[in-house]
Design a protein around this motif. Sequence first.
Motif, PDB file in Angstrom:
ATOM      1  N   ALA A  16       0.685  -1.244   0.316  1.00  0.00           N
ATOM      2  CA  ALA A  16      -0.136  -0.146   0.000  1.00  0.00           C
ATOM      3  C   ALA A  16       0.789   1.201   0.028  1.00  0.00           C
ATOM      4  CB  ALA A  16      -1.142  -0.107   1.229  1.00  0.00           C
ATOM      5  N   VAL A  17       2.527   1.164   0.629  1.00  0.00           N
ATOM      6  CA  VAL A  17       2.401   2.037   0.570  1.00  0.00           C
ATOM      7  C   VAL A  17       3.484   2.841  -0.876  1.00  0.00           C
ATOM      8  CG1 VAL A  17       4.944   3.511   1.977  1.00  0.00           C
ATOM      9  CG2 VAL A  17       3.018   1.964   3.366  1.00  0.00           C
ATOM     10  N   LEU A  18       4.137   1.273  -0.988  1.00  0.00           N
ATOM     11  CA  LEU A  18       4.710   0.981  -2.157  1.00  0.00           C
ATOM     12  C   LEU A  18       4.138   1.486  -3.418  1.00  0.00           C
ATOM     13  CD1 LEU A  18       6.414  -1.931  -1.760  1.00  0.00           C
ATOM     14  CD2 LEU A  18       8.047   0.209  -1.697  1.00  0.00           C
ATOM     15  N   ASP A  19       2.849   1.314  -3.161  1.00  0.00           N
ATOM     16  CA  ASP A  19       2.105   1.692  -4.790  1.00  0.00           C
ATOM     17  C   ASP A  19       1.694   3.500  -4.655  1.00  0.00           C
ATOM     18  OD1 ASP A  19       1.705  -0.528  -5.596  1.00  0.00           O
ATOM     19  OD2 ASP A  19      -0.377  -1.123  -4.548  1.00  0.00           O
ATOM     20  N   ALA A  20       2.077   4.204  -2.824  1.00  0.00           N
ATOM     21  CA  ALA A  20       2.117   5.613  -3.566  1.00  0.00           C
ATOM     22  C   ALA A  20       3.192   6.411  -3.471  1.00  0.00           C
ATOM     23  CB  ALA A  20       1.496   6.799  -2.123  1.00  0.00           C
ATOM     24  N   LEU A  21       4.027   5.324  -3.873  1.00  0.00           N
ATOM     25  CA  LEU A  21       5.450   6.391  -4.188  1.00  0.00           C
ATOM     26  C   LEU A  21       6.222   5.461  -5.523  1.00  0.00           C
ATOM     27  CD1 LEU A  21       7.966   4.743  -1.368  1.00  0.00           C
ATOM     28  CD2 LEU A  21       6.844   6.099  -1.151  1.00  0.00           C
ATOM     29  N   GLN A  22       7.088   7.040  -6.155  1.00  0.00           N
ATOM     30  CA  GLN A  22       7.481   6.702  -8.067  1.00  0.00           C
ATOM     31  C   GLN A  22       8.553   5.535  -8.038  1.00  0.00           C
ATOM     32  OE1 GLN A  22       7.827  10.947  -8.554  1.00  0.00           O
ATOM     33  NE2 GLN A  22       5.273  11.075  -8.220  1.00  0.00           N
ATOM     34  N   GLY A  23       8.777   5.395  -8.219  1.00  0.00           N
ATOM     35  CA  GLY A  23      10.632   5.218  -9.006  1.00  0.00           C
ATOM     36  C   GLY A  23      11.076   3.868  -7.881  1.00  0.00           C
ATOM     37  N   VAL A  24       9.750   3.296  -7.561  1.00  0.00           N
ATOM     38  CA  VAL A  24      10.351   2.184  -6.980  1.00  0.00           C
ATOM     39  C   VAL A  24      11.366   0.897  -6.981  1.00  0.00           C
ATOM     40  CG1 VAL A  24       9.178  -0.034  -5.235  1.00  0.00           C
ATOM     41  CG2 VAL A  24       8.607   2.322  -5.555  1.00  0.00           C
ATOM     42  N   GLU A  25      12.015   0.883  -6.460  1.00  0.00           N
ATOM     43  CA  GLU A  25      13.372  -0.570  -7.032  1.00  0.00           C
ATOM     44  C   GLU A  25      13.761  -1.268  -5.322  1.00  0.00           C
ATOM     45  OE1 GLU A  25      15.903   1.999 -10.191  1.00  0.00           O
ATOM     46  OE2 GLU A  25      17.012   1.428  -8.067  1.00  0.00           O
ATOM     47  N   ARG A  33      12.948   0.704  -1.647  1.00  0.00           N
ATOM     48  CA  ARG A  33      13.274   2.548  -2.200  1.00  0.00           C
ATOM     49  C   ARG A  33      12.307   3.471  -2.791  1.00  0.00           C
ATOM     50  NH1 ARG A  33      18.352   3.873  -2.112  1.00  0.00           N
ATOM     51  NH2 ARG A  33      18.786   3.366   0.235  1.00  0.00           N
ATOM     52  N   GLY A  34      11.482   4.463  -2.666  1.00  0.00           N
ATOM     53  CA  GLY A  34      11.044   4.518  -3.426  1.00  0.00           C
ATOM     54  C   GLY A  34      11.630   6.282  -3.156  1.00  0.00           C
ATOM     55  N   TYR A  35      10.508   7.261  -4.191  1.00  0.00           N
ATOM     56  CA  TYR A  35      10.393   8.642  -4.354  1.00  0.00           C
ATOM     57  C   TYR A  35       9.546   9.291  -4.559  1.00  0.00           C
ATOM     58  CZ  TYR A  35      15.320   7.840  -5.294  1.00  0.00           C
ATOM     59  OH  TYR A  35      16.554   6.938  -5.156  1.00  0.00           O
ATOM     60  N   LEU A  36       8.953   9.971  -3.127  1.00  0.00           N
ATOM     61  CA  LEU A  36       7.673  10.847  -2.900  1.00  0.00           C
ATOM     62  C   LEU A  36       8.202  11.962  -3.885  1.00  0.00           C
ATOM     63  CD1 LEU A  36       7.926  12.339   1.013  1.00  0.00           C
ATOM     64  CD2 LEU A  36       6.451   9.920  -0.278  1.00  0.00           C
ATOM     65  N   GLY A  37       6.725  12.671  -4.699  1.00  0.00           N
ATOM     66  CA  GLY A  37       6.183  13.747  -5.545  1.00  0.00           C
ATOM     67  C   GLY A  37       7.809  15.203  -5.499  1.00  0.00           C
ATOM     68  N   ASP A  38       7.670  15.388  -4.641  1.00  0.00           N
ATOM     69  CA  ASP A  38       9.071  16.384  -3.731  1.00  0.00           C
ATOM     70  C   ASP A  38      10.254  16.230  -4.176  1.00  0.00           C
ATOM     71  OD1 ASP A  38       9.460  15.072  -1.759  1.00  0.00           O
ATOM     72  OD2 ASP A  38       8.677  16.944  -0.745  1.00  0.00           O
ATOM     73  N   ARG A  43      12.163   4.818   2.299  1.00  0.00           N
ATOM     74  CA  ARG A  43      12.800   3.049   2.526  1.00  0.00           C
ATOM     75  C   ARG A  43      11.407   2.599   3.519  1.00  0.00           C
ATOM     76  NH1 ARG A  43      17.771   0.450   3.265  1.00  0.00           N
ATOM     77  NH2 ARG A  43      18.692   2.325   2.569  1.00  0.00           N
ATOM     78  N   VAL A  44      11.148   1.660   2.807  1.00  0.00           N
ATOM     79  CA  VAL A  44      10.100   0.860   2.546  1.00  0.00           C
ATOM     80  C   VAL A  44      10.838  -0.901   3.548  1.00  0.00           C
ATOM     81  CG1 VAL A  44       8.087   0.333   2.793  1.00  0.00           C
ATOM     82  CG2 VAL A  44       8.849   2.050   1.555  1.00  0.00           C
ATOM     83  N   GLY A  45      11.019  -1.031   4.274  1.00  0.00           N
ATOM     84  CA  GLY A  45      10.791  -2.743   4.639  1.00  0.00           C
ATOM     85  C   GLY A  45       9.292  -3.207   5.233  1.00  0.00           C
ATOM     86  N   GLN A  46       9.218  -4.428   4.784  1.00  0.00           N
ATOM     87  CA  GLN A  46       8.513  -5.589   5.504  1.00  0.00           C
ATOM     88  C   GLN A  46       8.921  -6.557   6.452  1.00  0.00           C
ATOM     89  OE1 GLN A  46       7.540  -9.040   3.687  1.00  0.00           O
ATOM     90  NE2 GLN A  46       6.271  -9.438   5.588  1.00  0.00           N
ATOM     91  N   ILE A  47       9.003  -5.687   7.573  1.00  0.00           N
ATOM     92  CA  ILE A  47       9.210  -7.133   8.815  1.00  0.00           C
ATOM     93  C   ILE A  47       8.648  -8.056   9.454  1.00  0.00           C
ATOM     94  CG2 ILE A  47      10.945  -4.351   9.354  1.00  0.00           C
ATOM     95  CD1 ILE A  47       8.753  -4.228  11.715  1.00  0.00           C
TER      96      ILE A  47
END
Length: 102
Positions: A16-25, A33-38, A43-47
């Motif tokens: 759900a978080v990753l879908d809201a980010l750009q350029g996710v790798e 890691r993805g990027y906000l619009g700005d 960094r997103v971790g599934q823990i």
Amino acid sequence: GDDVVVLAALAWEARAVLDALQGVEPVGERSWRGYLGDGGAVRVGQIGVGQDRAARAAAEAVPARLYVSCGCAGGLVPGLRAGDIIIGEVPYPDLPTGTVVR
């Protein structure tokens, strides 16, 4: 470091978080890691589930300006509604303090 670190227990919570980010790798096992619009780096971790895993992930988190723990466990607490944000006053999961923001 990253601007924001988001920790989620379950894969669908992280997605759900990753879908809201750009350029996710991917940057590691169950870590992206993805990027906000700005342009801010996130960094997103599934823990995984549980206080031990959460504590370990928090202790091992990369340096960041903001740390967020997200998920659905609040759905088990009476009085919370979808979309509520809980802001903890102390970084310890067993203490019943915090503020509900609506």
